[in-house]
Design an enzyme around this catalytic site. Structure first.
Site, short mmCIF file in Angstrom:
data_model
loop_
_atom_site.label_atom_id
_atom_site.label_comp_id
_atom_site.label_asym_id
_atom_site.label_seq_id
_atom_site.Cartn_x
_atom_site.Cartn_y
_atom_site.Cartn_z
N LYS A 1 -16.65 9.11 60.98
CA LYS A 1 -17.13 7.73 60.76
C LYS A 1 -16.55 6.85 61.88
CE LYS A 1 -19.74 8.45 57.23
NZ LYS A 1 -21.20 8.27 57.39
N ARG B 1 -11.50 8.73 59.02
CA ARG B 1 -11.01 7.93 57.88
C ARG B 1 -10.03 8.69 57.00
NH1 ARG B 1 -16.50 4.39 56.67
NH2 ARG B 1 -15.99 2.82 58.25
N SER C 1 -27.23 12.99 55.59
CA SER C 1 -27.12 11.81 56.44
C SER C 1 -28.40 11.00 56.38
CB SER C 1 -26.82 12.20 57.89
OG SER C 1 -27.00 11.07 58.72
N GLN D 1 -28.84 8.41 58.08
CA GLN D 1 -29.14 7.98 59.45
C GLN D 1 -30.01 9.01 60.15
OE1 GLN D 1 -25.30 7.21 61.18
NE2 GLN D 1 -25.02 5.33 60.01
N ASP E 1 -19.06 5.53 52.18
CA ASP E 1 -18.39 4.44 52.91
C ASP E 1 -17.22 3.84 52.12
OD1 ASP E 1 -20.15 4.69 55.03
OD2 ASP E 1 -21.57 3.24 54.21
N LYS F 1 -25.66 -4.10 54.92
CA LYS F 1 -25.76 -3.72 56.33
C LYS F 1 -26.92 -2.75 56.56
CE LYS F 1 -22.04 -1.62 58.18
NZ LYS F 1 -22.26 -0.31 58.81
N ARG G 1 -13.48 -0.86 57.85
CA ARG G 1 -13.20 -0.54 56.45
C ARG G 1 -11.73 -0.13 56.24
NH1 ARG G 1 -18.24 -1.31 54.68
NH2 ARG G 1 -19.95 -0.16 55.63
N GLY H 1 -23.32 3.01 64.13
CA GLY H 1 -23.94 4.33 64.07
C GLY H 1 -25.37 4.25 63.57
C1 S3P Z 1 -25.91 4.54 56.70
C2 S3P Z 1 -25.71 5.83 56.32
C3 S3P Z 1 -24.37 6.43 56.19
C4 S3P Z 1 -23.29 5.37 56.09
C5 S3P Z 1 -23.45 4.28 57.09
C6 S3P Z 1 -24.80 3.60 56.95
C7 S3P Z 1 -27.30 4.05 56.84
O1 S3P Z 1 -24.13 7.25 57.31
O2 S3P Z 1 -22.00 5.97 56.25
O3 S3P Z 1 -22.43 3.30 56.95
O4 S3P Z 1 -27.51 2.82 56.94
O5 S3P Z 1 -28.21 4.88 56.85
P1 S3P Z 1 -24.67 8.77 57.35
O6 S3P Z 1 -26.11 8.71 57.04
O7 S3P Z 1 -24.41 9.27 58.73
O8 S3P Z 1 -23.85 9.50 56.31
#
Ligand code: S3P
Length: 439
Positions: free
Chosen positions: A349, A353, A174, A176, A322, A28, A394, A101
């Site tokens: 999340k 969770r 993070s 993200q 995750d 993903k 999940r 997210g």
């Molecule tokens: C992700 C980073 C993670 C993960 C999410 C996907 C990504 O989140 O939990 O399912 O693709 O960068 P965080 O970066 O907020 O921890």
């Protein structure tokens, strides 16, 4: 868009030993980024192994709305006609990230740097997730993003701002947030540096580099200069370790099981669960190792073995962020308690969770002691009962796996969002011997 409004429940119960060979769908995180970066590149990029999940399709649909031509010659393939770093154009109306997210946070960084305004919305779950972690550092770069009270979506992004690079240390680990800042940094004046308290997945850094961006990175550190262009490249997406995780645990807890999961992505920032399960005594062997799309991959062969409870090392938490729903199910079937600490991020999340897993396991007869940043899972025999997945993919898949050792029937509520990350999970699970059907 997210599927969360379709009421769908599963009935799961103990099936037969799990046996067979599985092709797990594409990663993903890599799929989101592949379509984003290909869209920004000069030239045409082909993506193989793209995850046909609702989350990643939502991201592709957003780029189509932003003026990018994306062809789907066959499932799991995309041909992206990049428009160049300055070629996106304003969309009519809001952009729907669905449940994702990753989609919303990365797009926040990218769209904050455009000449035009954008509005990012999400489903009910995403609309409860914290965005200040990304809007605050972007504001330091000069971005203007309005949120709802409490820093929640929708994100109203005011384009046309001149961004400046920053040297920023993340407050929470993070990927993200790191990725949002790096994407904004591509458009910023000067250098953008992101430092992390604990290294997180580095797909953005690796993939920007594959698209020809000059980016310096090492675990916990990334630096790039603004004003660079991306060069189209072809991307091969590895199988998603986070999806494979449910089958690692399923075979690990059902006596007599043996599964082969083919060519799963084993990026070290993703495989904390593998280490945790091995500490618990799991029998998981890597076979046919290689490299796919620049990522380490291998078949994972998992055989049932008795598990014992562990204290999950806090240093592993970001590398298995995750995988805690799956870990809770493994812990429920171990001998002796399992202790999780330092995992407060799990509360923000797709659902809370820690609460979702603790409540679900309690509802099936186990004792779980919850703390603000973790839980102690006391193993036992799962009874039949009803579990609410809270619309979290999940959580739903974790309990579908847990039910394979339950004494009675388990009804798992609100499972439609499994399609966000793992469409076809239930059919694959049935194919290797799980008892799982629509209610
Ligand atoms: C992700 C980073 C993670 C993960 C999410 C996907 C990504 O989140 O939990 O399912 O693709 O960068 P965080 O970066 O907020 O921890």
């Amino acid at each position: 868009m997210s599927g969360g409004s379709d009421a769908l429940d599963w009935i799961a119960s103990a099936g037969s030993p799990l046996r067979g060979t599985l092709d797990i769908p594409g990663d993903k995180s890599v799929s989101h980024r592949s379509v984003m970066f290909a869209a920004l590149a000069d030239g045409v990029s082909t993506i193989e192994g793209f995850l046909e999940g609702e989350d990643t399709r939502a991201t592709a649909a957003i780029f189509a709305r932003l003026g990018v031509r994306i062809e789907t010659p066959s499932p799991s393939r995309r041909i992206v006609h990049g428009v160049g770093i300055d070629g996106l154009r304003a969309a009519d109306g809001v952009l729907d990230c669905g449940n994702a997210g990753t989609g919303m946070r990365l797009l926040a960084g990218l769209l904050a740097a455009q000449r035009f305004d954008s509005v990012l919305v999400g489903d009910a779950s995403l609309s409860r997730r914290p965005m200040r972690r990304v809007t605050a550092p972007l504001a330091k770069m000069g971005a203007r993003i309005d949120t709802e009270a409490g820093g929640l979506p929708p994100l109203r992004i005011h384009g046309g701002q001149a961004l400046v690079g920053i040297d920023h240390t993340l407050e929470v680990a993070s990927a993200q947030v790191k990725s949002a800042l790096l994407l904004a940094g591509l458009y910023a004046d000067g250098e953008t540096i992101v430092r992390e308290p604990h290294p997180t997945r580095d797909y953005t850094e690796r993939m920007l580099s594959a698209f020809g961006v000059d980016i310096e990175f090492s675990p916990g550190f990334a630096r790039l200069r603004g004003g660079q262009r991306l060069r189209a490249t072809d991307i091969a997406v590895p199988a998603d370790f986070s999806s494979a995780a449910f089958f690692l645990v399923a075979a690990g807890i059902v006596p007599g099981s043996e599964l082969r999961l083919k060519q799963v992505g084993l990026n070290p920032r993703r495989t904390g669960l593998l280490q945790a399960l091995r500490m618990m005594g799991a029998d998981i062997v890597e076979d046919n190792g290689g490299v796919h799309g620049g990522e380490p991959v291998a078949d994972l062969v998992v055989r049932y073995a008795p598990l014992r409870g562990i204290e999950v090392p806090e240093t592993l938490v970001p590398d298995m962020i995750d995988e805690f729903p799956a870990l809770f199910i493994a812990a429920a079937h171990a001998s002796g308690p399992t202790v999780v600490r330092g995992a407060a991020e799990l509360r923000v999340k797709e659902s809370d969770r820690l609460a979702a897993m603790a409540n679900g396991l309690r509802g099936l007869g186990l004792q779980v002691d919850e703390t603000p940043d973790g839980a102690t899972i006391h193993p036992g025999t799962l009874q039949g009962g009803v579990v609410d997945s809270l619309g979290d993919h999940r959580i739903a898949m974790a309990f579908a796996v847990g039910a394979q050792r339950a004494l009675g029937e388990v009804r798992i509520g609100d499972v439609a969002n499994v399609a966000t990350s793992f469409p076809g999970f239930d059919a694959l699970a049935r194919g290797v011997g799980c008892s799982l059907s629509d209610a």
